[in-house]
Design a protein around this motif. Structure first.
Motif, PDB file in Angstrom:
ATOM      1  N   ILE A   1      -6.553   3.900  10.808  1.00 23.60           N
ATOM      2  CA  ILE A   1      -5.215   3.819  10.220  1.00 23.60           C
ATOM      3  C   ILE A   1      -4.474   5.136  10.388  1.00 23.60           C
ATOM      4  O   ILE A   1      -3.276   5.153  10.695  1.00 23.60           O
ATOM      5  CB  ILE A   1      -5.307   3.410   8.738  1.00 23.60           C
ATOM      6  CG1 ILE A   1      -5.824   1.973   8.624  1.00 23.60           C
ATOM      7  CG2 ILE A   1      -3.950   3.541   8.046  1.00 23.60           C
ATOM      8  CD1 ILE A   1      -6.174   1.550   7.210  1.00 23.60           C
TER       9      ILE A   1
ATOM     10  N   PRO B   1       0.825  -1.205   0.000  1.00 26.85           N
ATOM     11  CA  PRO B   1       0.000   0.000   0.000  1.00 26.85           C
ATOM     12  C   PRO B   1       0.857   1.251   0.000  1.00 26.85           C
ATOM     13  O   PRO B   1       2.038   1.225   0.323  1.00 26.85           O
ATOM     14  CB  PRO B   1      -0.781  -0.109   1.322  1.00 26.85           C
ATOM     15  CG  PRO B   1       0.137  -0.889   2.195  1.00 26.85           C
ATOM     16  CD  PRO B   1       0.839  -1.865   1.295  1.00 26.85           C
TER      17      PRO B   1
ATOM     18  N   VAL C   1       0.861   5.481   1.213  1.00 25.99           N
ATOM     19  CA  VAL C   1       0.252   6.511   2.034  1.00 25.99           C
ATOM     20  C   VAL C   1       0.535   7.838   1.360  1.00 25.99           C
ATOM     21  O   VAL C   1       1.688   8.223   1.203  1.00 25.99           O
ATOM     22  CB  VAL C   1       0.843   6.511   3.457  1.00 25.99           C
ATOM     23  CG1 VAL C   1       0.272   7.664   4.254  1.00 25.99           C
ATOM     24  CG2 VAL C   1       0.518   5.190   4.142  1.00 25.99           C
TER      25      VAL C   1
ATOM     26  N   HIS D   1      -0.215  -2.708  11.002  1.00 20.93           N
ATOM     27  CA  HIS D   1      -0.562  -1.555  10.168  1.00 20.93           C
ATOM     28  C   HIS D   1      -0.785  -1.997   8.727  1.00 20.93           C
ATOM     29  O   HIS D   1      -1.774  -1.623   8.085  1.00 20.93           O
ATOM     30  CB  HIS D   1       0.553  -0.502  10.231  1.00 20.93           C
ATOM     31  CG  HIS D   1       0.386   0.597   9.226  1.00 20.93           C
ATOM     32  ND1 HIS D   1       0.916   0.523   7.952  1.00 20.93           N
ATOM     33  CD2 HIS D   1      -0.248   1.794   9.296  1.00 20.93           C
ATOM     34  CE1 HIS D   1       0.614   1.627   7.284  1.00 20.93           C
ATOM     35  NE2 HIS D   1      -0.094   2.414   8.082  1.00 20.93           N
ATOM     36  N   SER D   2       0.130  -2.809   8.181  1.00 21.61           N
ATOM     37  CA  SER D   2      -0.017  -3.230   6.795  1.00 21.61           C
ATOM     38  C   SER D   2      -1.250  -4.119   6.618  1.00 21.61           C
ATOM     39  O   SER D   2      -1.913  -4.070   5.571  1.00 21.61           O
ATOM     40  CB  SER D   2       1.246  -3.948   6.309  1.00 21.61           C
ATOM     41  OG  SER D   2       1.478  -5.126   7.031  1.00 21.61           O
TER      42      SER D   2
ATOM     43  N   ARG E   1     -10.371   3.888   7.921  1.00 24.88           N
ATOM     44  CA  ARG E   1      -9.373   4.849   7.452  1.00 24.88           C
ATOM     45  C   ARG E   1      -8.929   5.774   8.583  1.00 24.88           C
ATOM     46  O   ARG E   1      -7.745   6.104   8.709  1.00 24.88           O
ATOM     47  CB  ARG E   1      -9.918   5.663   6.282  1.00 24.88           C
ATOM     48  CG  ARG E   1     -10.083   4.887   5.000  1.00 24.88           C
ATOM     49  CD  ARG E   1      -8.746   4.469   4.419  1.00 24.88           C
ATOM     50  NE  ARG E   1      -8.895   3.720   3.176  1.00 24.88           N
ATOM     51  CZ  ARG E   1      -7.904   3.170   2.509  1.00 24.88           C
ATOM     52  NH1 ARG E   1      -6.667   3.254   2.981  1.00 24.88           N
ATOM     53  NH2 ARG E   1      -8.140   2.504   1.394  1.00 24.88           N
TER      54      ARG E   1
ATOM     55  N   VAL F   1      -4.202  -1.734   6.414  1.00 25.22           N
ATOM     56  CA  VAL F   1      -4.227  -1.068   5.105  1.00 25.22           C
ATOM     57  C   VAL F   1      -4.759  -2.028   4.046  1.00 25.22           C
ATOM     58  O   VAL F   1      -5.563  -1.649   3.185  1.00 25.22           O
ATOM     59  CB  VAL F   1      -2.825  -0.552   4.729  1.00 25.22           C
ATOM     60  CG1 VAL F   1      -2.792  -0.054   3.284  1.00 25.22           C
ATOM     61  CG2 VAL F   1      -2.400   0.564   5.668  1.00 25.22           C
TER      62      VAL F   1
ATOM     63  N   ASP G   1      -8.158  -1.507   1.833  1.00 26.15           N
ATOM     64  CA  ASP G   1      -8.107  -1.511   0.366  1.00 26.15           C
ATOM     65  C   ASP G   1      -8.824  -2.718  -0.230  1.00 26.15           C
ATOM     66  O   ASP G   1      -8.827  -2.888  -1.458  1.00 26.15           O
ATOM     67  CB  ASP G   1      -6.650  -1.503  -0.111  1.00 26.15           C
ATOM     68  CG  ASP G   1      -5.949  -0.186   0.202  1.00 26.15           C
ATOM     69  OD1 ASP G   1      -6.658   0.807   0.454  1.00 26.15           O
ATOM     70  OD2 ASP G   1      -4.703  -0.159   0.207  1.00 26.15           O
TER      71      ASP G   1
END
Length: 239
Positions: A187, A25, A27, A151-152, A184, A155, A159
Motif C-alpha cells: 500500500i 480508511p 492514512v 487502493h481503497s 502494508r 486498505v 484493515d
C-alpha cells in the motif's frame, strides 16, 4: 532533458463496476502525501491524516472525467520503477484471480477494475534509470479512478474490514512468498505511485506545453521541472 513519446491507454470501458462498499480508511503516514496533487485542494492533507476515499473522489471530480487524457510526468529512478513494477504485478495477479473466480465480492472490486489499474501502474516503470529520462503518460480519468478504487480495496483488506478478509489472506501469502514483503508495504508503494499519477500542478501543464512547442532550454521549463520534482519529494517519491 529527454522525454519519451507519450503512452496512451486503451479506450475507456463502458463500465468497470467500481465497488465502494469499503470503510473510510485514513492514512496517517507521510503527511505531505498527495498534498499538492490537485488544484483547489492543496491543504486537504496538511499534517494530519487524510480520508483516502473522500480525497480520491475530489481528485476524480477535478480530473474532468469527460475531458481529454491528462499528461502525467513519470520519474525515471530505480526506486519509483521498483514500486510501479511490484504494484502492477500484484494488481494484475489479483485481477487474474478475480476473473477466474467470477465473484467480485471476494476481491472487493471487479476483475476489470484490477486489470485497468494494473496496466496504468505497470506503465509507470522503466528500465532506463537516468534522471533525464522523464516520460509522459496520457492518463484517462477512468484509469486513475480504477487505481484509487483498488487502493481503497487494499486498505480495506489490510484493515480486515468487511469482505476484505479473503483478499488479505490471498495477498499475505503471495506477497510474503513471492516478493518478500507485506500488504502494508504494498500500500505504501501504491501511494507513492498515486502521488505521481494524481499530480495536477500548473507546473506540469507548463512543462508539457514547453516540450511540445519549444523543446530547447527555457527558464520557465526549468522552474516548472523543479516544482514537479519538489512535489514528488514531498510525497516520498524518489526522483
Amino acid at each position: 532533458m529527454h522525454v519519451a513519446p507519450a503512452r496512451r491507454l486503451h479506450p475507456a470501458p463502458q463500465h468497470h463496476g467500481a465497488n465502494r462498499r469499503s470503510a473510510r480508511p485514513r492514512v496517517d503516514r507521510q503527511g505531505a502525501l498527495l498534498g499538492v496533487v490537485a488544484d483547489g485542494v492543496p491543504d486537504l492533507v496538511a499534517h494530519g491524516g487524510v480520508d483516502v476515499l473522500r480525497f480520491g473522489q475530489m481528485l476524480r471530480m477535478s480530473s474532468r472525467r469527460n475531458g481529454p487524457d491528462r499528461p502525467v510526468f513519470l520519474p525515471a529512478g530505480f526506486a519509483s520503477s521498483t514500486d510501479a513494477r511490484l504494484v502492477g504485478e500484484v494488481l494484475d495477479t489479483v485481477g487474474a484471480a478475480a476473473a477466474v473466480a467470477l465473484d467480485e465480492t471476494r476481491y472487493l472490486v471487479p476483475a476489470l477494475t484490477w486489470q485497468i489499474a494494473a496496466e496504468v501502474v505497470g506503465d509507470c516503470a522503466t528500465t532506463d534509470y537516468r534522471p533525464e529520462n522523464m516520460r509522459v503518460l496520457l492518463l484517462p480519468a477512468y484509469a486513475l479512478d480504477a487505481v484509487w478504487v483498488c487502493h481503497s480495496a487494499l486498505v480495506q483488506a489490510a484493515d480486515s474490514c468487511g469482505d476484505g478478509a479473503h483478499l488479505a489472506s490471498l495477498l499475505s501469502d503471495y506477497l510474503d512468498g513471492v516478493h518478500n514483503t507485506d500488504l502494508r508495504s504494498l500500500i505504501d508503494a501504491l501511494e507513492r505511485v498515486l502521488a505521481v499519477l494524481s499530480l495536477d500542478l500548473p507546473a506540469v501543464r507548463t512543462l508539457v506545453s514547453h516540450l511540445a512547442l519549444n523543446p530547447g532550454p527555457s527558464t520557465d521549463a526549468q522552474a516548472a521541472l523543479a516544482d514537479v520534482l519538489a512535489a514528488w519529494r514531498r510525497a516520498g517519491v524518489a526522483c
